[in-house]
Scaffold this active site. Structure first.
Site, PDB file in Angstrom:
ATOM      1  N   GLN A   1       8.235  -9.852  -5.287  1.00  0.00           N
ATOM      2  CA  GLN A   1       8.953  -8.882  -6.115  1.00  0.00           C
ATOM      3  C   GLN A   1      10.195  -9.439  -6.800  1.00  0.00           C
ATOM      4  O   GLN A   1      10.498  -9.069  -7.928  1.00  0.00           O
ATOM      5  CB  GLN A   1       9.355  -7.679  -5.260  1.00  0.00           C
ATOM      6  CG  GLN A   1       8.171  -6.909  -4.706  1.00  0.00           C
ATOM      7  CD  GLN A   1       8.591  -5.722  -3.866  1.00  0.00           C
ATOM      8  OE1 GLN A   1       9.677  -5.682  -3.310  1.00  0.00           O
ATOM      9  NE2 GLN A   1       7.726  -4.726  -3.766  1.00  0.00           N
TER      10      GLN A   1
ATOM     11  N   ARG B   1      10.347  -3.163  -0.698  1.00  0.00           N
ATOM     12  CA  ARG B   1      11.588  -2.916  -1.446  1.00  0.00           C
ATOM     13  C   ARG B   1      12.555  -2.095  -0.607  1.00  0.00           C
ATOM     14  O   ARG B   1      13.770  -2.334  -0.603  1.00  0.00           O
ATOM     15  CB  ARG B   1      11.271  -2.202  -2.766  1.00  0.00           C
ATOM     16  CG  ARG B   1      12.490  -1.962  -3.646  1.00  0.00           C
ATOM     17  CD  ARG B   1      12.079  -1.520  -5.038  1.00  0.00           C
ATOM     18  NE  ARG B   1      11.400  -0.240  -5.042  1.00  0.00           N
ATOM     19  CZ  ARG B   1      12.020   0.938  -5.086  1.00  0.00           C
ATOM     20  NH1 ARG B   1      13.352   0.996  -5.114  1.00  0.00           N
ATOM     21  NH2 ARG B   1      11.335   2.068  -5.116  1.00  0.00           N
TER      22      ARG B   1
ATOM     23  N   ASP C   1       2.571  -0.912  -0.121  1.00  0.00           N
ATOM     24  CA  ASP C   1       3.297  -1.931   0.634  1.00  0.00           C
ATOM     25  C   ASP C   1       4.496  -2.460  -0.139  1.00  0.00           C
ATOM     26  O   ASP C   1       5.543  -2.762   0.443  1.00  0.00           O
ATOM     27  CB  ASP C   1       2.360  -3.087   0.971  1.00  0.00           C
ATOM     28  CG  ASP C   1       1.364  -2.722   2.069  1.00  0.00           C
ATOM     29  OD1 ASP C   1       1.570  -1.696   2.747  1.00  0.00           O
ATOM     30  OD2 ASP C   1       0.376  -3.456   2.239  1.00  0.00           O
TER      31      ASP C   1
END
Length: 289
Positions: free
Chosen positions: A239, A69, A64
């Site tokens: 992230q 990204r 995922d």
């Protein structure tokens, strides 16, 4: 020819074999491969990806996180994403690596559905009101503390109207797609992914009076820190992000457009919940006899 971008996670041991399979199958399927720089060096075929706006679709090889990204790489272009799972969960992806040949054949025949998923646009304003950073998130935007063991005060407002001041470890602002990610772990509801809402979920709220909240997609949510350490953290899709100080403002609203996710017929959101998250895991009564 179908111009297919390829994004992948080099940390997966099965990636070299997947790249070989992709390179072998693509000519017969009419796929023109465009690799992100890191994969281009490993794939030894195709072309380097420089302009995501010229792609017909994007293939993500990983979990995922790789798909998330990939969504940031192609933003704001309306390029559908085909996710192939090389990891463990792969909730957003459409198939595991061993089904890649079949997935590519169905994709080349255009035997698939495209779901439009709402995304979030987040920006941080400094104490003077000047924007210093912005992002697009498919899952969530989180304002949270670092490594200190105390709650923080976060003032939450929607369209300029104060909702409440949350005493908590942080606040998750999530899309319906992200409702099965960090928001779920913090006690938020599961929301069908093609709906358009903004979820406000406190993390370890220090009161019984604060519960998760679902707002319309038209709302602009703002977060400000009333107290705490000099710096908190903003994390986008788990992230990327930045530090966040008292006096600054985190503004989150629906992003223009959205993220297009490829699905094959026969796939079901609720089946994915059952298979990957143990949804509805009741005992089999026959086994109790």
């Amino acid at each position: 020819m179908i111009r297919l971008g390829v994004v992948g996670h080099l940390g997966y041991s099965g990636l070299p074999g997947v790249l070989r399979t992709l390179g072998e199958l693509s000519p017969a399927l009419g796929l023109e491969l465009w690799y992100e720089k890191e994969l281009y060096d490993a794939a030894q075929d195709g072309q380097p990806l420089e302009d995501p706006g010229q792609l017909d679709a994007l293939l993500t090889l990983g979990g995922d996180g790789t798909l998330l990204r990939g969504a940031r790489i192609i933003a704001p272009h309306a390029v559908p994403i085909l996710g192939v799972n090389l990891g463990r969960l792969g909730f957003l992806t459409c198939c595991p690596a061993d089904q890649l040949p079949n997935a590519l054949m169905r994709f080349a025949r255009r035997d698939y559905l495209v779901e439009s998923r709402m995304a979030l646009h987040a920006r941080v304003l400094d104490a003077t009101g000047k924007e210093r950073q912005q992002w697009v998130a498919l899952n969530d935007v989180v304002l949270h503390k670092g490594g200190f063991a105390r709650v923080v005060g976060v003032r939450v407002a929607a369209n300029g109207e104060t909702i409440a001041t949350y005493a908590a470890d942080g606040v998750v602002l999530s899309t319906p797609t992200g409702s099965t990610a960090y928001s779920l772990s913090a006690g938020g509801p599961v929301v069908f992914p093609t709906l358009e809402t903004i979820l406000v979920t406190p993390v370890s709220a220090h009161t019984l009076a604060i519960r998760p909240l679902i707002l319309p997609s038209s709302a602009e949510v703002t977060l400000q820190s009333d107290n705490g350490p000099e710096e908190l953290l903003v994390t986008v899709d788990g992230q990327v992000g930045t530090t966040f100080s008292v006096g600054e403002t985190l503004c989150v609203r629906r992003a223009e457009g959205g993220v297009l996710i490829i699905r094959f017929s026969g796939m079901s959101f609720f089946a994915t919940l059952r298979q990957k998250l143990g949804w509805g895991g009741l005992f089999n009564r026959d086994e109790l006899k």
